[in-house]
Write a protein that holds these residues in place. Structure first.
Motif, PDB file in Angstrom:
ATOM      1  N   TRP A 130       0.816  -1.213   0.000  1.00 46.40           N
ATOM      2  CA  TRP A 130       0.000   0.000   0.000  1.00 46.40           C
ATOM      3  C   TRP A 130       0.850   1.263   0.000  1.00 46.40           C
ATOM      4  N   PHE A 131       1.975   1.203   0.626  1.00 50.43           N
ATOM      5  CA  PHE A 131       2.833   2.383   0.628  1.00 50.43           C
ATOM      6  C   PHE A 131       3.353   2.672  -0.773  1.00 50.43           C
ATOM      7  N   TYR A 132       3.718   1.662  -1.493  1.00 51.27           N
ATOM      8  CA  TYR A 132       4.191   1.838  -2.871  1.00 51.27           C
ATOM      9  C   TYR A 132       3.079   2.377  -3.766  1.00 51.27           C
ATOM     10  N   ILE A 133       1.876   1.889  -3.588  1.00 49.89           N
ATOM     11  CA  ILE A 133       0.743   2.378  -4.385  1.00 49.89           C
ATOM     12  C   ILE A 133       0.460   3.840  -4.050  1.00 49.89           C
ATOM     13  N   MET A 134       0.464   4.186  -2.767  1.00 51.50           N
ATOM     14  CA  MET A 134       0.217   5.570  -2.377  1.00 51.50           C
ATOM     15  C   MET A 134       1.310   6.497  -2.899  1.00 51.50           C
ATOM     16  N   LEU A 135       2.542   6.082  -2.787  1.00 53.12           N
ATOM     17  CA  LEU A 135       3.650   6.899  -3.258  1.00 53.12           C
ATOM     18  C   LEU A 135       3.594   7.088  -4.771  1.00 53.12           C
ATOM     19  N   THR A 136       3.291   6.052  -5.498  1.00 50.42           N
ATOM     20  CA  THR A 136       3.167   6.154  -6.954  1.00 50.42           C
ATOM     21  C   THR A 136       2.010   7.064  -7.343  1.00 50.42           C
ATOM     22  N   THR A 137       0.912   6.972  -6.647  1.00 52.83           N
ATOM     23  CA  THR A 137      -0.248   7.813  -6.942  1.00 52.83           C
ATOM     24  C   THR A 137       0.068   9.281  -6.695  1.00 52.83           C
TER      25      THR A 137
END
Length: 55
Positions: A9-16
């Motif tokens: 989830w952290f990677y998804i949030m950071l990418t977003t």
């Protein structure tokens, strides 16, 4: 509990957030507004004091 695992989830949030702030935001801010703001002369309104009926 999968909520406590920040790995995917952290990677998804950071990418977003990076996509929004680096790609989408400059494109949106480059548009000109359709109705530009015009300076209007300021007019003073006359105020009248309220007369209370019991005084």
């Amino acid at each position: 509990m999968p909520q406590l695992n920040p790995n995917p989830w952290f990677y998804i949030m950071l990418t977003t957030w990076l996509t929004l702030s680096l790609i989408i935001q400059p494109k949106i801010l480059s548009f000109l507004p359709t109705n530009p703001v015009h300076d209007k002369p300021s007019t003073k309104t006359k105020t009248h004091p309220w007369t209370w009926p019991w005084t």
